[in-house]
Design a protein around this motif. Structure first.
Motif, mmCIF file in Angstrom:
data_model
loop_
_atom_site.group_PDB
_atom_site.id
_atom_site.type_symbol
_atom_site.label_atom_id
_atom_site.label_comp_id
_atom_site.label_asym_id
_atom_site.label_seq_id
_atom_site.Cartn_x
_atom_site.Cartn_y
_atom_site.Cartn_z
ATOM 1 N N LYS A 272 0.873 -1.209 -0.153
ATOM 2 C CA LYS A 272 0.008 0.159 0.058
ATOM 3 C C LYS A 272 0.887 1.265 0.088
ATOM 4 O O LYS A 272 0.427 2.214 -0.618
ATOM 5 C CB LYS A 272 -0.931 -0.262 1.378
ATOM 6 C CG LYS A 272 -0.393 -0.081 2.602
ATOM 7 C CD LYS A 272 -1.072 -1.399 3.355
ATOM 8 C CE LYS A 272 -0.304 -2.268 3.979
ATOM 9 N NZ LYS A 272 -1.059 -3.488 4.512
ATOM 10 N N LEU B 257 -9.730 -1.883 9.045
ATOM 11 C CA LEU B 257 -8.765 -2.088 7.787
ATOM 12 C C LEU B 257 -7.591 -2.694 8.441
ATOM 13 O O LEU B 257 -6.973 -3.142 7.562
ATOM 14 C CB LEU B 257 -8.639 -0.645 7.164
ATOM 15 C CG LEU B 257 -9.576 -0.023 6.516
ATOM 16 C CD1 LEU B 257 -9.220 1.467 6.113
ATOM 17 C CD2 LEU B 257 -10.152 -0.882 5.336
ATOM 18 N N ASN B 258 -7.291 -2.762 9.592
ATOM 19 C CA ASN B 258 -6.009 -3.654 10.205
ATOM 20 C C ASN B 258 -6.432 -4.883 10.965
ATOM 21 O O ASN B 258 -6.794 -4.757 12.294
ATOM 22 C CB ASN B 258 -5.264 -2.555 10.961
ATOM 23 C CG ASN B 258 -3.977 -3.183 11.424
ATOM 24 O OD1 ASN B 258 -3.871 -3.611 12.461
ATOM 25 N ND2 ASN B 258 -3.088 -3.310 10.495
ATOM 26 N N SER B 259 -6.273 -6.009 10.296
ATOM 27 C CA SER B 259 -6.636 -7.222 11.026
ATOM 28 C C SER B 259 -5.626 -7.396 12.442
ATOM 29 O O SER B 259 -6.239 -7.785 13.538
ATOM 30 C CB SER B 259 -6.424 -8.624 10.312
ATOM 31 O OG SER B 259 -7.038 -8.309 9.108
ATOM 32 N N THR B 260 -4.493 -7.080 12.284
ATOM 33 C CA THR B 260 -3.683 -7.398 13.369
ATOM 34 C C THR B 260 -3.924 -6.702 14.618
ATOM 35 O O THR B 260 -4.153 -7.421 15.666
ATOM 36 C CB THR B 260 -2.086 -6.830 13.000
ATOM 37 O OG1 THR B 260 -1.831 -7.633 11.831
ATOM 38 C CG2 THR B 260 -1.221 -7.009 14.208
ATOM 39 N N ILE C 193 -0.390 -12.023 9.432
ATOM 40 C CA ILE C 193 -1.196 -10.974 8.927
ATOM 41 C C ILE C 193 -0.443 -9.587 9.333
ATOM 42 O O ILE C 193 -0.807 -8.614 8.784
ATOM 43 C CB ILE C 193 -2.292 -10.808 9.416
ATOM 44 C CG1 ILE C 193 -2.518 -11.158 10.787
ATOM 45 C CG2 ILE C 193 -3.445 -11.650 8.825
ATOM 46 C CD1 ILE C 193 -3.874 -10.870 11.374
ATOM 47 N N ALA C 194 0.423 -9.716 10.214
ATOM 48 C CA ALA C 194 1.177 -8.666 10.907
ATOM 49 C C ALA C 194 2.233 -8.013 9.906
ATOM 50 O O ALA C 194 2.707 -8.794 8.989
ATOM 51 C CB ALA C 194 2.095 -9.118 12.042
ATOM 52 N N GLU C 195 2.584 -6.778 9.856
ATOM 53 C CA GLU C 195 3.353 -6.366 9.041
ATOM 54 C C GLU C 195 4.950 -6.669 9.405
ATOM 55 O O GLU C 195 5.228 -7.175 10.565
ATOM 56 C CB GLU C 195 3.663 -4.651 8.996
ATOM 57 C CG GLU C 195 2.158 -4.068 8.428
ATOM 58 C CD GLU C 195 1.935 -4.410 6.983
ATOM 59 O OE1 GLU C 195 2.864 -4.195 6.086
ATOM 60 O OE2 GLU C 195 0.742 -4.825 6.520
ATOM 61 N N ASP D 244 1.265 -1.907 12.504
ATOM 62 C CA ASP D 244 -0.063 -2.092 12.809
ATOM 63 C C ASP D 244 -0.651 -1.528 13.946
ATOM 64 O O ASP D 244 -1.638 -0.939 13.783
ATOM 65 C CB ASP D 244 -0.145 -3.896 13.023
ATOM 66 C CG ASP D 244 0.150 -4.191 11.629
ATOM 67 O OD1 ASP D 244 -0.622 -4.314 10.492
ATOM 68 O OD2 ASP D 244 1.285 -5.121 11.649
ATOM 69 N N ASP E 211 -0.731 1.561 9.392
ATOM 70 C CA ASP E 211 -1.159 0.576 8.343
ATOM 71 C C ASP E 211 -2.574 0.930 8.023
ATOM 72 O O ASP E 211 -2.894 1.029 6.665
ATOM 73 C CB ASP E 211 -1.153 -0.866 8.753
ATOM 74 C CG ASP E 211 -1.700 -1.792 7.883
ATOM 75 O OD1 ASP E 211 -0.885 -2.112 6.687
ATOM 76 O OD2 ASP E 211 -2.784 -2.138 7.870
ATOM 77 N N LYS F 70 -4.111 2.886 4.500
ATOM 78 C CA LYS F 70 -5.148 2.323 3.537
ATOM 79 C C LYS F 70 -6.124 3.387 3.555
ATOM 80 O O LYS F 70 -6.744 3.437 2.235
ATOM 81 C CB LYS F 70 -5.885 1.237 4.193
ATOM 82 C CG LYS F 70 -4.795 -0.038 4.391
ATOM 83 C CD LYS F 70 -5.272 -1.146 5.109
ATOM 84 C CE LYS F 70 -4.294 -2.343 4.878
ATOM 85 N NZ LYS F 70 -4.374 -3.346 6.069
#
Ligand SMILES: NC(=O)C1=CN([C@@H]2O[C@H](COP(=O)(O)OP(=O)(O)OC[C@H]3O[C@@H](n4cnc5c(N)ncnc54)[C@H](OP(=O)(O)O)[C@@H]3O)[C@@H](O)[C@H]2O)C=CC1
Ligand SMILES: N[C@@H](CC=O)C(=O)O
Length: 340
Positions: free
Chosen positions: A121, A174-177, A203-205, A211, A216, A220
């Protein structure tokens, strides 16, 4: 039959999931799209710039075995030329501040008349207009479906199915973590163990502070503003608050009271432009955010022509579902390239 030489830079969770998916879908790609492919380039910091125009052994790559190559290419340009790439998959780590070196990788590919597809992104926030106009100039595709709400059609949905719809307001997870971390802490895990869980799911950056500090999600939101609202929104203009400031006590009490915290992102048009934010919010029973699991994502859009449109993505809290669904978005972009 069309034949594509594929080059992958960034061979972590998403890069490896993509390669597994390409192998799994090889027959269908051949039968439905008359497409054959070979991976002729793979690169990362550890791997270096591996290239073989005759095709690399993909099973070996997935086992983590890299062929010894003397006189490797020295940079992305030499690598793409040595691999005779037709499509570049740019899957390196997020760089919130500059979007580099991903932008340079994509710029070089397009200059060499190679299609570019990314899940990164940072390239949208810092390089969108330049890369879009370069791709038009060269007649090659620059696609980025996986960059936001990976695993669900977002940019392609707007482009293909919502012509002339004007996005007025957006609210989403928008951020799963961050949401996995919050859910783990609610269950009594420490912050460090909760991050480990997000890393296990893939899923973490690469640097998970992007995150949990909200960046993150902010990147987005910025991508949504740029692509879907056609508004310039500098990262500094977003009010960003991550989950790090919440204490374990606050997180657990909120959950016990039936109003758990989630990291929520939003943007809305104002008279002068847009207002955007990322912050932890307590969600109330009945909020659509309660309908998805911790790793899931949800986007709710208000448009001038549609009062409310919600996209919900369900991701299991285990296995490699996160990178796998991201890889699917990348594959779908590849099919768009093939149909170009
Ligand atoms: N994981 C997910 O669910 C999702 C990820 N994304 C995005 O996809 C991208 C990849 O994510 P993911 O696979 O999870 O991340 P990983 O941390 O698992 O992998 C990142 C890869 O990028 C490589 N890399 C980092 N910097 C460089 C560089 N300067 N030059 C070459 N290679 C580099 C790393 O190489 P090495 O290991 O050798 O250092 C590694 O192979 C990120 O931009 C992320 O934001 C988007 C949606 C969802
Ligand atoms: N780190 C991101 C991965 C996808 O962009 C997240 O947790 O949502």
């Amino acid at each position: 039959m069309k034949f594509y030489r594929l080059c992958i830079v960034g061979f972590g969770n998403v890069g490896q999931s993509l390669l597994r998916l390409l192998i799994e879908k090889r027959d269908e790609l051949r039968e439905k799209y008359e497409v054959e492919w070979q991976v002729t380039g793979v690169a990362s910091r550890r791997i270096g710039w591996l290239a073989d125009p005759e095709g690399l052994d993909v099973a070996a790559l997935l086992r983590g075995e890299w062929p010894e190559q003397k006189g490797q290419p020295a940079n992305v340009r030499e690598w793409l030329i040595a691999a005779r790439g037709d499509v570049l998959f740019e899957l390196t780590s997020l760089n919130v501040e500059t979007g580099e070196p991903a932008i340079e990788h994509i710029r070089t590919a397009l200059e060499l008349d190679i299609h570019a597809i990314t899940a990164n992104k940072g390239t949208i926030v810092h390089g969108y207009h330049e890369l879009q106009s370069l791709s038009r100039e060269r007649g090659k595709r620059f696609l980025y479906e996986a960059t936001v709400m990976a695993g669900s059609p977002l940019f392609s949905l707007f482009q293909a199915s919502l012509p002339l719809a004007r996005l007025l307001r957006f609210r989403g997870l928008l951020n799963s973590t961050s949401n996995v971390v919050l859910a783990e802490i609610e269950q009594g895990k420490s912050f460090a163990d909760a991050i480990k869980k997000a890393q296990e799911i893939g899923i973490a950056e690469s640097d998970p502070s992007a995150d949990v500090d909200g960046w993150d999600a902010a990147v987005k939101v910025c991508a949504i503003a740029k692509v879907l609202m056609e508004v310039e929104l500098p990262l500094e203009a977003i009010e960003v608050q991550g989950i790090r400031g919440l204490s374990v006590d606050e997180i657990q009490k909120a959950s016990l009271a039936g109003r758990p915290y989630k990291l929520v992102a939003g943007i809305e048009r104002t008279e002068g432009g847009v207002k955007a934010w990322v912050r932890p919010e307590q969600i109330t029973p009945g909020d659509p955010f309660t309908t998805i699991g911790p790793a899931g994502l949800l986007s709710h859009f208000e448009l001038d022509v549609i009062p409310g449109l919600t996209i919900a993505l369900h991701i299991p809290n285990s296995g490699t579902a996160g990178p796998d669904v991201t890889a699917y978005d990348v594959l779908a972009d590849f099919i768009r390239v093939v149909q170009h």
